[in-house]
Scaffold this motif. Structure first.
Motif, mmCIF file in Angstrom:
data_model
loop_
_atom_site.group_PDB
_atom_site.id
_atom_site.type_symbol
_atom_site.label_atom_id
_atom_site.label_comp_id
_atom_site.label_asym_id
_atom_site.label_seq_id
_atom_site.Cartn_x
_atom_site.Cartn_y
_atom_site.Cartn_z
ATOM 1 N N ARG A 92 0.810 -1.215 0.000
ATOM 2 C CA ARG A 92 0.000 0.000 0.000
ATOM 3 C C ARG A 92 0.843 1.266 0.000
ATOM 4 N NH1 ARG A 92 -2.552 0.091 4.899
ATOM 5 N NH2 ARG A 92 -3.913 1.787 4.194
ATOM 6 N N SER B 54 -10.423 1.302 -5.811
ATOM 7 C CA SER B 54 -9.460 0.622 -4.953
ATOM 8 C C SER B 54 -8.064 1.050 -5.382
ATOM 9 C CB SER B 54 -9.620 -0.895 -5.082
ATOM 10 O OG SER B 54 -8.645 -1.561 -4.309
ATOM 11 N N ARG C 256 -10.511 7.195 -3.998
ATOM 12 C CA ARG C 256 -10.996 6.240 -2.999
ATOM 13 C C ARG C 256 -12.404 6.595 -2.544
ATOM 14 N NH1 ARG C 256 -9.704 5.829 1.535
ATOM 15 N NH2 ARG C 256 -8.489 7.736 1.896
#
Length: 373
Positions: A59, A104, A99
């Motif tokens: 991430r 995503s 987002r």
């Protein structure tokens, strides 16, 4: 500035997967009308922002830029966006808005390089935002069109970064080209491309005085417009009809400086519509008159020009091959745009820059000065 094709690999040790670009813009006329629901008339400039990007398996989002901080690598984690007051906020703004709209967002590496001058009123921030949104659209396979790209970029700058800008810059970066003027109704985001005249070319000169949209003066002008609209009993100053004989006394009755702010926006909207008509008719003399009137209004009624910019405008207007000239962009510095007889922009630009340099400490730069494609 030359964009290096291997820049991403030098920074991240692997090739980029996606490359996207977006241009800067120069606004021909229609200043401070966009956040009042009005009309604008920008066109794209040759300078662009380029974003190279590749996904990661975690991430982490890492971003490098060749334009500020010496190419420093900054990072944040997807889903943990927080404003820092740095250029990285523009990147965080795009990921946060996407987002919020259900996308995503994985981790990714990105490298940004831009030839759009910072702080010149030519929408370097919108160019960055749109280029990044385009890159993510491609990388993630998002089904969003170019108008939606502009909406996302505007939300990132306005809501996340905190700059109280209208929608013109992002619409121009997403939709404009160098051969046409983009006539935009900023209330509806309806737009039309109008060919630029073959008999003229544009000259854009940077004053060297930088500005910032997030500065207090810009926010103050926006607040004053909102107050003026409320005092006139309309949702936005766009709703004031400049052709009504009764409107000038009503504007004049507003307390200072709201009277001047309202007068600028109302008359500027009318000038945009007149400029569109002049473009369609090929009436360069009329278009030049509108440029000149717009600058006077920005200088005297909206009070967003500065002496250095006024000097550039007057120097350009003194040239016999110039139809008209004005401050372009939000003001408090930045650049001027001049409408020049075809084939004469380069010589006019040299004359204007040389005259400007006679004042100690001043240095102007010609950013656009060739024929309109």
């Amino acid at each position: 500035m030359t964009v290096k094709s291997n820049g991403f690999e030098v920074v991240f040790g692997r090739p980029a997967k996606v490359l996207a670009e977006a241009p800067g813009r120069v606004n021909l006329i229609g200043e401070h009308t966009d956040y009042n629901g009005g009309y604008v008339l920008p066109t794209a400039i040759p300078q662009k922002t380029r974003v190279e990007i590749a996904p990661r398996e975690d991430r982490l989002i890492q971003v490098a830029t060749a334009n500020v901080d010496g190419g420093a690598l900054l990072s944040f984690r997807a889903g943990e966006e927080a404003r820092r007051g740095l250029w990285l906020d523009y990147v965080q703004g795009i990921t946060a808005v996407l987002r919020g709209r259900g996308a995503s967002i994985p981790g990714f590496d990105a490298r940004i390089e831009s030839t759009v001058p910072l702080g010149s009123g030519l929408s370097s921030s919108a160019s960055l935002l749109v280029a990044l949104a385009r890159a993510l659209r491609s990388m993630l396979g998002l089904s969003i069109d170019d108008v939606e790209i502009a909406r996302i970029a505007h939300a990132a700058e306005h809501d996340f970064v905190g700059a109280p800008v209208g929608t013109m810059d992002q619409m121009a970066a997403s939709l404009a080209d160098e051969s046409t003027a983009l006539f935009i109704d900023t209330r509806t985001l309806a737009f039309e491309r109008i060919p630029l005249p073959a008999e003229a070319e544009l000259l854009v000169v940077d004053s060297g005085v930088a500005h910032q949209h997030a500065s207090g003066d810009y926010k103050t002008r926006r607040a004053e417009c909102k107050q003026a609209a409320a005092a006139l009993g309309v949702p936005e100053l766009r709703d004031v009809d400049a052709t009504r004989a009764s409107i000038e006394p009503r504007i004049a009755s507003l307390p200072a400086p709201l009277d001047r702010r309202a007068r600028h926006v109302v008359t500027e909207n009318a000038r945009v519509l007149a400029a569109v008509a002049a473009l369609r008719a090929g009436d360069l003399a009329r278009l030049g008159e509108l440029f000149d009137a717009s600058h006077r209004s920005m200088r005297d009624d909206f009070e967003v020009s500065v002496p250095a910019v006024d000097e550039l405008v007057e120097s350009a207007r003194a040239q016999p091959d110039v139809f008209g000239a004005r401050l372009t962009g939000g003001g408090f510095g930045g650049a001027i745009v001049a409408l020049v007889k075809r084939g004469r922009a380069a010589s006019v630009g040299r004359a204007v820059v040389e005259a400007y340099a006679r004042t100690p400490g001043r240095r102007a730069t010609v950013l656009v000065g060739g024929p309109v494609p």
